[in-house]
Write a protein that holds these residues in place. Structure first.
Motif, PDB file in Angstrom:
ATOM      1  N   VAL B   4     -48.346 -53.510  44.054  1.00  0.00           N
ATOM      2  CA  VAL B   4     -48.230 -51.881  44.562  1.00  0.00           C
ATOM      3  C   VAL B   4     -49.723 -51.643  44.529  1.00  0.00           C
ATOM      4  CG1 VAL B   4     -47.493 -49.776  43.848  1.00  0.00           C
ATOM      5  CG2 VAL B   4     -45.829 -51.644  43.516  1.00  0.00           C
ATOM      6  N   GLN B  25     -46.641 -51.086  49.201  1.00  0.00           N
ATOM      7  CA  GLN B  25     -46.108 -52.121  48.439  1.00  0.00           C
ATOM      8  C   GLN B  25     -45.646 -53.202  49.298  1.00  0.00           C
ATOM      9  OE1 GLN B  25     -42.653 -53.091  48.701  1.00  0.00           O
ATOM     10  NE2 GLN B  25     -41.452 -51.456  49.518  1.00  0.00           N
ATOM     11  N   HIS B  29     -39.505 -53.918  48.687  1.00  0.00           N
ATOM     12  CA  HIS B  29     -38.753 -53.091  47.906  1.00  0.00           C
ATOM     13  C   HIS B  29     -37.988 -52.116  48.737  1.00  0.00           C
ATOM     14  CE1 HIS B  29     -40.733 -54.615  44.078  1.00  0.00           C
ATOM     15  NE2 HIS B  29     -39.962 -55.654  44.644  1.00  0.00           N
ATOM     16  N   TYR B  31     -36.724 -49.406  46.909  1.00  0.00           N
ATOM     17  CA  TYR B  31     -36.886 -48.173  46.093  1.00  0.00           C
ATOM     18  C   TYR B  31     -38.328 -48.040  45.797  1.00  0.00           C
ATOM     19  CZ  TYR B  31     -31.658 -48.487  45.037  1.00  0.00           C
ATOM     20  OH  TYR B  31     -30.451 -48.405  45.092  1.00  0.00           O
ATOM     21  N   MET B  32     -38.661 -46.888  45.900  1.00  0.00           N
ATOM     22  CA  MET B  32     -40.096 -46.380  45.259  1.00  0.00           C
ATOM     23  C   MET B  32     -40.130 -45.084  44.748  1.00  0.00           C
ATOM     24  SD  MET B  32     -42.386 -47.668  48.882  1.00  0.00           S
ATOM     25  CE  MET B  32     -43.789 -47.634  47.633  1.00  0.00           C
ATOM     26  N   ARG B  68     -41.654 -40.865  53.253  1.00  0.00           N
ATOM     27  CA  ARG B  68     -41.213 -42.340  53.389  1.00  0.00           C
ATOM     28  C   ARG B  68     -41.246 -42.669  54.903  1.00  0.00           C
ATOM     29  NH1 ARG B  68     -38.277 -46.361  50.045  1.00  0.00           N
ATOM     30  NH2 ARG B  68     -39.262 -48.231  50.270  1.00  0.00           N
ATOM     31  N   SER B  93     -42.387 -49.511  42.375  1.00  0.00           N
ATOM     32  CA  SER B  93     -41.185 -49.871  43.494  1.00  0.00           C
ATOM     33  C   SER B  93     -40.314 -50.736  42.671  1.00  0.00           C
ATOM     34  CB  SER B  93     -41.798 -50.531  44.607  1.00  0.00           C
ATOM     35  OG  SER B  93     -42.615 -51.765  44.213  1.00  0.00           O
ATOM     36  N   GLN B 102     -39.004 -52.127  37.458  1.00  0.00           N
ATOM     37  CA  GLN B 102     -39.963 -51.618  38.516  1.00  0.00           C
ATOM     38  C   GLN B 102     -41.611 -52.201  38.303  1.00  0.00           C
ATOM     39  OE1 GLN B 102     -40.018 -47.140  37.083  1.00  0.00           O
ATOM     40  NE2 GLN B 102     -38.397 -46.917  38.780  1.00  0.00           N
TER      41      GLN B 102
END
Lengths: 112, 113
Positions: B4, B25, B29, B31-32, B68, B93, B102
């Motif tokens: 990241v 990232q 991934h 999710y952020m 995003r 992320s 994370q």
């Protein structure tokens, strides 16, 4: 709702002494728990995690934590502190599928 | 293996100025997250995203906006900076499966004068 409480914002130990950092959680469902370490001017790094299975979890740098459901605790320990362990430590629990709840952190100072 | 990456690392703004913090990232991934870290308060969630094109408010979203547009990037915007937004901002992320840890960037230290 899930929550995390870290007892002691600052902890000092002598080099070679036992490290004990306390974390208590509140969760209505089986929790997923994490410990992270943050060195100065860096982001958080994962030390260890508990999901299911063995309640004693071993992590990096000689740290381990034990999940105790009856005490709703997930304390972090290390048998012998090293100067390089000086950092801030965060306990976290997952809330729902993807939200993490972090404790307010414990700054560990290691005395020579 | 970058993980990241946050840009910039440091920034000083005047009250009322705007700016955008970038998080990238390379771990694919889903999710952020954007957090702010203030002394004695741990990490507080500002906004998060569970996939490309989606965003949601966290615990302290006021004064911030996010986007995003690409899966690997998550932008945090301050429309009109205020001194109360002086903080260290962290992007993180994770994979979309439950119980995944994370991964954090090294932070952006932002001062609003």
């Amino acid at each position: 709702a899930q929550s995390v409480t870290q007892l002691g914002s600052h902890v000092s130990v002598s080099e070679g002494a036992l490290v004990l950092l306390r974390c208590n959680y509140s969760s209505s469902v089986p929790p997923y728990l994490f410990w992270y370490v943050q060195y100065p001017n860096q982001g958080l790094q994962l030390l260890l995690k508990y999901t299911t299975g063995a309640t004693l979890v071993k992590g990096i740098n000689g740290f381990e934590a034990e999940f105790k459901k009856s005490e709703t605790s997930f304390h972090l320990t290390k048998p012998s502190a090293h100067m390089s362990d000086a950092a801030e430590y965060f306990c976290a629990v997952i809330s729902g599928t993807y939200k993490y709840i972090f404790g307010t952190g414990t700054r560990l100072k290691v005395l020579a | 293996n970058a993980g990241v990456t946050q840009t910039p690392k440091f920034r000083v703004l005047k009250t009322g100025q705007s700016m955008t913090l970038l998080c990238a990232q390379d771990m694919n991934h889903e999710y952020m997250y954007w957090y702010r870290q203030d002394p004695g308060m741990g990490l507080r969630l500002i906004h998060y995203s569970v996939g490309e094109g989606t965003t949601a408010k966290g615990e302290v979203p006021d004064g911030y906006n996010v986007s995003r547009l690409k899966k690997q990037n998550f932008l945090l915007g301050l429309e009109s900076a205020a001194p109360s937004q002086t903080s260290v901002y962290f992007c993180a992320s994770s994979l979309s499966r439950k119980n995944q840890p994370q991964h954090f960037g090294d932070g952006t230290r932002l001062s609003i004068l």
